[in-house]
Design an enzyme around this catalytic site. Sequence first.
Site, PDB file in Angstrom:
ATOM      1  N   HIS A  28      46.967 -70.183  39.938  1.00 35.55           N
ATOM      2  CA  HIS A  28      46.475 -68.802  39.970  1.00 35.55           C
ATOM      3  C   HIS A  28      47.001 -68.133  41.223  1.00 35.55           C
ATOM      4  O   HIS A  28      46.921 -68.711  42.314  1.00 35.55           O
ATOM      5  CB  HIS A  28      44.947 -68.756  39.941  1.00 35.55           C
ATOM      6  CG  HIS A  28      44.395 -69.321  38.680  1.00 35.55           C
ATOM      7  ND1 HIS A  28      44.412 -68.626  37.490  1.00 35.55           N
ATOM      8  CD2 HIS A  28      43.853 -70.530  38.410  1.00 35.55           C
ATOM      9  CE1 HIS A  28      43.896 -69.392  36.540  1.00 35.55           C
ATOM     10  NE2 HIS A  28      43.558 -70.552  37.077  1.00 35.55           N
TER      11      HIS A  28
ATOM     12  N   TYR B 143      47.605 -59.143  43.413  1.00 39.57           N
ATOM     13  CA  TYR B 143      48.686 -59.931  42.811  1.00 39.57           C
ATOM     14  C   TYR B 143      50.054 -59.727  43.455  1.00 39.57           C
ATOM     15  O   TYR B 143      50.995 -60.434  43.109  1.00 39.57           O
ATOM     16  CB  TYR B 143      48.768 -59.639  41.303  1.00 39.57           C
ATOM     17  CG  TYR B 143      47.504 -60.026  40.584  1.00 39.57           C
ATOM     18  CD1 TYR B 143      47.208 -61.356  40.332  1.00 39.57           C
ATOM     19  CD2 TYR B 143      46.583 -59.062  40.191  1.00 39.57           C
ATOM     20  CE1 TYR B 143      46.040 -61.723  39.692  1.00 39.57           C
ATOM     21  CE2 TYR B 143      45.410 -59.417  39.547  1.00 39.57           C
ATOM     22  CZ  TYR B 143      45.143 -60.746  39.302  1.00 39.57           C
ATOM     23  OH  TYR B 143      43.982 -61.100  38.676  1.00 39.57           O
TER      24      TYR B 143
END
Length: 147
Positions: free
Chosen positions: A102, A22
Amino acid sequence: MKIMVINGPNLNMLGIREKNIYGTFSYDDLCKYIKDYPEYKDKNIEFEFLQSNVEGEIVNFIQEAYSKKYDGIILNAGGYTHTSVAIHDAIKAVSIPTVEVHISNIHAREDFRKVCVTSPACIGQITGLGKLGYILAVVYLIEYYNK
């Protein structure tokens, strides 16, 4: 133009969780990055940034987008992408153009992440492009309204 940016479970942990997947930016960094991106800075876009780890609150946010007359929603439902019929149905109920985003490429990860329950209710999905995916979603919504 008014855009609601909704982030789901664990997105408040950006910069802490799985940095190899991430990245190192925080949730606040992400919101500032979206709001201040120069590509559309002159477009007079009003953003509202919301985050919840609770499915029902995300449904409430989507419904609020309708009552507050938002033009678009950018949604990262996190893990609820793969399970939430309630979020899918809320998107369908309000008929506000919604782009699913995402940070990681969910299709290149575990098999359970390849099932997207919320995506069919959205006008598009952007996955695996990091925080740039949010920018592309904003640009798409601008183009969507200008066509």
